[in-house]
Design a protein around this motif. Structure first.
Motif, PDB file in Angstrom:
ATOM      1  N   THR A  22      -0.670  -6.097  -5.569  1.00 56.73           N
ATOM      2  CA  THR A  22      -0.711  -6.380  -4.210  1.00 56.73           C
ATOM      3  C   THR A  22       0.156  -5.226  -3.542  1.00 56.73           C
ATOM      4  O   THR A  22       0.206  -5.060  -2.198  1.00 56.73           O
ATOM      5  CB  THR A  22       0.186  -7.532  -3.742  1.00 56.73           C
ATOM      6  OG1 THR A  22       1.346  -7.576  -4.511  1.00 56.73           O
ATOM      7  CG2 THR A  22      -0.726  -8.839  -4.258  1.00 56.73           C
ATOM      8  N   ASP A  59      -2.228  -3.062  -0.774  1.00 55.08           N
ATOM      9  CA  ASP A  59      -2.219  -3.744   0.311  1.00 55.08           C
ATOM     10  C   ASP A  59      -1.057  -3.591   1.409  1.00 55.08           C
ATOM     11  O   ASP A  59      -1.083  -3.755   2.676  1.00 55.08           O
ATOM     12  CB  ASP A  59      -2.885  -4.979   0.385  1.00 55.08           C
ATOM     13  CG  ASP A  59      -4.234  -4.891  -0.216  1.00 55.08           C
ATOM     14  OD1 ASP A  59      -4.991  -4.024   0.007  1.00 55.08           O
ATOM     15  OD2 ASP A  59      -4.770  -6.088  -0.692  1.00 55.08           O
ATOM     16  N   LYS A  64      -0.088  -0.338   2.893  1.00 51.67           N
ATOM     17  CA  LYS A  64      -0.790  -0.099   4.353  1.00 51.67           C
ATOM     18  C   LYS A  64      -0.559  -1.038   5.211  1.00 51.67           C
ATOM     19  O   LYS A  64      -0.771  -0.492   6.522  1.00 51.67           O
ATOM     20  CB  LYS A  64      -2.456  -0.286   3.709  1.00 51.67           C
ATOM     21  CG  LYS A  64      -2.907   0.737   2.757  1.00 51.67           C
ATOM     22  CD  LYS A  64      -4.403   0.308   2.321  1.00 51.67           C
ATOM     23  CE  LYS A  64      -4.944   1.413   1.427  1.00 51.67           C
ATOM     24  NZ  LYS A  64      -6.261   1.292   0.886  1.00 51.67           N
ATOM     25  N   LYS A  65      -0.067  -2.046   5.110  1.00 50.92           N
ATOM     26  CA  LYS A  65       0.360  -3.015   6.137  1.00 50.92           C
ATOM     27  C   LYS A  65       1.630  -2.501   6.846  1.00 50.92           C
ATOM     28  O   LYS A  65       1.711  -2.792   8.128  1.00 50.92           O
ATOM     29  CB  LYS A  65       0.733  -4.503   5.621  1.00 50.92           C
ATOM     30  CG  LYS A  65       0.968  -5.396   6.402  1.00 50.92           C
ATOM     31  CD  LYS A  65       1.478  -6.861   5.789  1.00 50.92           C
ATOM     32  CE  LYS A  65       1.934  -7.850   6.839  1.00 50.92           C
ATOM     33  NZ  LYS A  65       2.056  -9.218   6.320  1.00 50.92           N
TER      34      LYS A  65
END
Length: 274
Positions: free
Chosen positions: A160, A163, A166-167
């Motif tokens: 994870t 992601d 990038k968040k």
């Protein structure tokens, strides 16, 4: 010839009957807590390849780490000083099947509590407040995840971490590797400015590599829990009770200090707030 055959068949039949009786007895006793209380033994599924949590020692030939010590302490807290903790090496792929098959009584192996996993197992309360963090060189200007904007982060494929970066840092570039060893090698080679994954895993890397530190605390919350077979709530309740007692009497804190104290950038207090 016929007489000889009968002589050999009879013991086989008797052995089969004994085996079936034993299986029936095992199936009848479905309460895991009753079983471990009677045997005064808990078989724990642990990691054997994760520094600080569970790692096979070349010197002793035994698995050593924070989770192993915690399992021993929980066993004695639940079942008495003469109780015994036994250990079976597990991986993310094998741990739930081993639990379902009855090869282990509980999983204590950096297992994050998630909604999907709750459908398969019953979790204890969190025992380690894990979360994604950053590992950088000592002279890095990066202080937190937002500082990664415009820079390159290193992560492992299928996690994870990609992601999440990038968040929190949408302008960051993320390079993915097959395992943590490759990702850290890339960090050392300057292919990126930070490596990212769970704080505990990064602490393990930092503990054996001088010149690196954790920064920014944790920017996600992914607590580890002890997993027991789905529906074994009595067993989970006793684990929770024992865990709370270990926190009250200082044992839990001492184990955290034993394994994680002195690692640059690692916050023990943050972990204890589980």
């Amino acid at each position: 010839m016929k007489k000889s055959t009968k002589i050999f068949i009879l013991p086989l039949v008797l052995a089969l009957l004994v085996t079936l009786a034993g299986c029936a007895k095992k199936q009848k006793s479905s309460n895991v807590y009753d079983q471990v209380k009677e045997s005064k033994t808990i078989t724990w599924g642990v990691k054997a390849d994760t520094r600080l949590f569970g790692l096979m020692s070349i010197k002793t030939g035994k698995i050593e780490g924070f989770e192993v010590d915690l399992a021993k302490a929980l066993t004695k807290q639940m079942l008495g000083k003469d109780a015994k903790a036994e250990f079976v090496q597990t991986t993310p792929k094998t741990r739930i099947p081993l639990l379902k098959n009855g090869n282990i009584d509980a999983i204590l192996a950096t297992m994050t509590i998630t909604p999907d996993r709750k459908k398969q197992v019953t979790f204890s309360e969190p025992y380690f407040t894990a979360g994604q963090s950053l590992l950088v060189k000592d002279d890095s200007s990066i202080k937190n995840v937002r500082d990664l904007n415009g820079k390159t982060a290193l992560a492992v494929k299928g996690t994870t971490a990609v992601d999440n970066v990038k968040k929190f840092a949408p302008k960051a570039k993320v390079l993915e590797y097959d395992d943590y060893g490759q990702a850290f090698t890339a960090l050392k080679a300057g292919q990126g400015q930070a490596m990212t994954t769970d704080n505990g895993l990064l602490a393990g890397i930092a503990s054996e590599n001088k010149g690196y530190k954790l920064v920014g605390g944790t920017y996600t919350t992914e607590p580890y829990g002890i997993a027991v077979e789905k529906g074994q709530t009595e067993f989970a309740d006793h684990i929770n009770k024992a865990l709370n007692e270990l926190k009250k009497n200082g044992t839990y804190h001492r184990l955290l200090v034993k394994w994680f104290d002195g690692i640059p950038g690692f916050n023990i207090k943050e972990v204890e707030n589980s």
